[in-house]
Design a protein around this motif. Structure first.
Motif, PDB file in Angstrom:
ATOM      1  N   GLU A  75       0.209 -15.487   4.636  1.00 49.10           N
ATOM      2  CA  GLU A  75       1.563 -15.028   4.951  1.00 49.10           C
ATOM      3  C   GLU A  75       2.072 -14.032   3.910  1.00 49.10           C
ATOM      4  O   GLU A  75       3.250 -13.705   3.883  1.00 49.10           O
ATOM      5  CB  GLU A  75       2.510 -16.223   5.048  1.00 49.10           C
ATOM      6  CG  GLU A  75       2.154 -17.153   6.195  1.00 49.10           C
ATOM      7  CD  GLU A  75       3.127 -18.303   6.317  1.00 49.10           C
ATOM      8  OE1 GLU A  75       4.300 -18.141   5.931  1.00 49.10           O
ATOM      9  OE2 GLU A  75       2.705 -19.365   6.799  1.00 49.10           O
ATOM     10  N   GLY A  76       1.180 -13.563   3.055  1.00 49.79           N
ATOM     11  CA  GLY A  76       1.569 -12.685   1.961  1.00 49.79           C
ATOM     12  C   GLY A  76       1.557 -11.219   2.347  1.00 49.79           C
ATOM     13  O   GLY A  76       1.281 -10.847   3.491  1.00 49.79           O
ATOM     14  N   ARG A  77       1.848 -10.403   1.357  1.00 54.49           N
ATOM     15  CA  ARG A  77       1.870  -8.955   1.546  1.00 54.49           C
ATOM     16  C   ARG A  77       1.584  -8.289   0.205  1.00 54.49           C
ATOM     17  O   ARG A  77       1.723  -8.910  -0.843  1.00 54.49           O
ATOM     18  CB  ARG A  77       3.221  -8.500   2.088  1.00 54.49           C
ATOM     19  CG  ARG A  77       4.370  -8.838   1.162  1.00 54.49           C
ATOM     20  CD  ARG A  77       5.708  -8.952   1.891  1.00 54.49           C
ATOM     21  NE  ARG A  77       6.621  -9.700   1.074  1.00 54.49           N
ATOM     22  CZ  ARG A  77       7.580  -9.162   0.320  1.00 54.49           C
ATOM     23  NH1 ARG A  77       7.765  -7.867   0.338  1.00 54.49           N
ATOM     24  NH2 ARG A  77       8.348  -9.905  -0.412  1.00 54.49           N
ATOM     25  N   LEU A  78       1.166  -7.037   0.284  1.00 54.77           N
ATOM     26  CA  LEU A  78       0.995  -6.225  -0.916  1.00 54.77           C
ATOM     27  C   LEU A  78       2.364  -5.632  -1.201  1.00 54.77           C
ATOM     28  O   LEU A  78       2.806  -4.705  -0.530  1.00 54.77           O
ATOM     29  CB  LEU A  78      -0.066  -5.151  -0.672  1.00 54.77           C
ATOM     30  CG  LEU A  78      -0.471  -4.280  -1.848  1.00 54.77           C
ATOM     31  CD1 LEU A  78      -0.795  -5.096  -3.085  1.00 54.77           C
ATOM     32  CD2 LEU A  78      -1.660  -3.430  -1.464  1.00 54.77           C
ATOM     33  N   VAL A  79       3.071  -6.206  -2.159  1.00 54.27           N
ATOM     34  CA  VAL A  79       4.478  -5.894  -2.385  1.00 54.27           C
ATOM     35  C   VAL A  79       4.658  -4.483  -2.938  1.00 54.27           C
ATOM     36  O   VAL A  79       5.400  -3.680  -2.370  1.00 54.27           O
ATOM     37  CB  VAL A  79       5.138  -6.928  -3.325  1.00 54.27           C
ATOM     38  CG1 VAL A  79       6.574  -6.553  -3.624  1.00 54.27           C
ATOM     39  CG2 VAL A  79       5.053  -8.311  -2.713  1.00 54.27           C
ATOM     40  N   ALA A  80       4.013  -4.169  -4.048  1.00 48.16           N
ATOM     41  CA  ALA A  80       4.221  -2.866  -4.676  1.00 48.16           C
ATOM     42  C   ALA A  80       3.194  -2.625  -5.763  1.00 48.16           C
ATOM     43  O   ALA A  80       2.534  -3.549  -6.242  1.00 48.16           O
ATOM     44  CB  ALA A  80       5.628  -2.782  -5.279  1.00 48.16           C
ATOM     45  N   PHE A  81       3.109  -1.351  -6.144  1.00 48.66           N
ATOM     46  CA  PHE A  81       2.285  -0.928  -7.270  1.00 48.66           C
ATOM     47  C   PHE A  81       3.213  -0.384  -8.347  1.00 48.66           C
ATOM     48  O   PHE A  81       4.106   0.411  -8.046  1.00 48.66           O
ATOM     49  CB  PHE A  81       1.327   0.198  -6.860  1.00 48.66           C
ATOM     50  CG  PHE A  81       0.198  -0.239  -5.985  1.00 48.66           C
ATOM     51  CD1 PHE A  81      -1.047  -0.524  -6.541  1.00 48.66           C
ATOM     52  CD2 PHE A  81       0.368  -0.362  -4.619  1.00 48.66           C
ATOM     53  CE1 PHE A  81      -2.092  -0.924  -5.734  1.00 48.66           C
ATOM     54  CE2 PHE A  81      -0.680  -0.762  -3.811  1.00 48.66           C
ATOM     55  CZ  PHE A  81      -1.916  -1.044  -4.354  1.00 48.66           C
ATOM     56  N   GLY A  82       3.009  -0.798  -9.579  1.00 50.07           N
ATOM     57  CA  GLY A  82       3.674  -0.192 -10.726  1.00 50.07           C
ATOM     58  C   GLY A  82       2.644   0.698 -11.396  1.00 50.07           C
ATOM     59  O   GLY A  82       1.604   0.208 -11.843  1.00 50.07           O
ATOM     60  N   VAL A  83       2.884   2.001 -11.411  1.00 51.00           N
ATOM     61  CA  VAL A  83       1.900   2.950 -11.916  1.00 51.00           C
ATOM     62  C   VAL A  83       2.458   3.683 -13.125  1.00 51.00           C
ATOM     63  O   VAL A  83       3.535   4.285 -13.046  1.00 51.00           O
ATOM     64  CB  VAL A  83       1.491   3.964 -10.819  1.00 51.00           C
ATOM     65  CG1 VAL A  83       0.476   4.963 -11.360  1.00 51.00           C
ATOM     66  CG2 VAL A  83       0.934   3.243  -9.599  1.00 51.00           C
ATOM     67  N   GLU A  84       1.732   3.631 -14.225  1.00 54.19           N
ATOM     68  CA  GLU A  84       2.128   4.350 -15.431  1.00 54.19           C
ATOM     69  C   GLU A  84       1.670   5.800 -15.304  1.00 54.19           C
ATOM     70  O   GLU A  84       0.587   6.081 -14.817  1.00 54.19           O
ATOM     71  CB  GLU A  84       1.454   3.707 -16.637  1.00 54.19           C
ATOM     72  CG  GLU A  84       1.810   4.363 -17.947  1.00 54.19           C
ATOM     73  CD  GLU A  84       1.025   3.778 -19.100  1.00 54.19           C
ATOM     74  OE1 GLU A  84       1.668   3.163 -19.953  1.00 54.19           O
ATOM     75  OE2 GLU A  84      -0.204   3.938 -19.134  1.00 54.19           O
ATOM     76  N   GLY A  85       2.514   6.714 -15.719  1.00 56.61           N
ATOM     77  CA  GLY A  85       2.120   8.117 -15.773  1.00 56.61           C
ATOM     78  C   GLY A  85       2.058   8.817 -14.435  1.00 56.61           C
ATOM     79  O   GLY A  85       1.142   9.589 -14.182  1.00 56.61           O
TER      80      GLY A  85
END
Length: 141
Positions: A75-85
């Motif tokens: 029941e999950g999801r790929l919420v977000a990516f935190g990307v440096e630079g």
């Protein structure tokens, strides 16, 4: 009764929605470099799921997304990516992820050692502040 701009009359607004994260959600942080990127996936409760080093290429970006998707629960999801630079080494990855429909947040890089050693007053002078920035003229250089 009139209300000030930005305010709602009592009882006419709905509560701000909160983001409910689940253990089967996945959040990813990526440290970007010239030749490769290092990613860490965590679950929605902050538990570390795994890490991966991928080349800074289209094939590497595809491998990264597949790696992250594998951790998503039923029941999950790929919420977000935190990307440096996202303005330098991470620009290609951020662009790829957004084109694939993923949410991307820019993460500010940590201060370099020389910046941490600077006197706080010198550091404050070097950091632009909204309303305090001024154009640089050639005679100022």
């Amino acid at each position: 009764m009139d209300t000030a701009p930005g305010e709602c009359e009592r009882g006419t607004h709905s509560p701000m929605p909160s983001m409910q994260l689940r253990r089967d959600d996945v959040i990813v942080g990526v440290d970007t470099h010239k030749d490769n990127h290092v990613a860490v996936a965590i679950d929605g409760l902050g538990g570390r799921l795994g890490d991966l080093v991928v080349p800074a290429t289209l094939a590497g970006f595809e491998e990264l997304v597949a790696f992250c998707v594998a951790f998503i629960g039923p029941e999950g999801r790929l919420v977000a990516f935190g990307v440096e630079g996202t303005g330098s080494y991470g620009v290609g990855l951020a662009r790829y992820l957004r084109r694939q429909g993923h949410e991307v947040h820019e993460i500010a890089r940590p201060a370099r050692a020389v910046e941490r050693r600077l006197d706080p007053r010198r550091r404050a002078r070097r950091t632009p502040t909204p309303g305090r920035a001024r154009p640089v003229h050639t005679e100022d250089r």
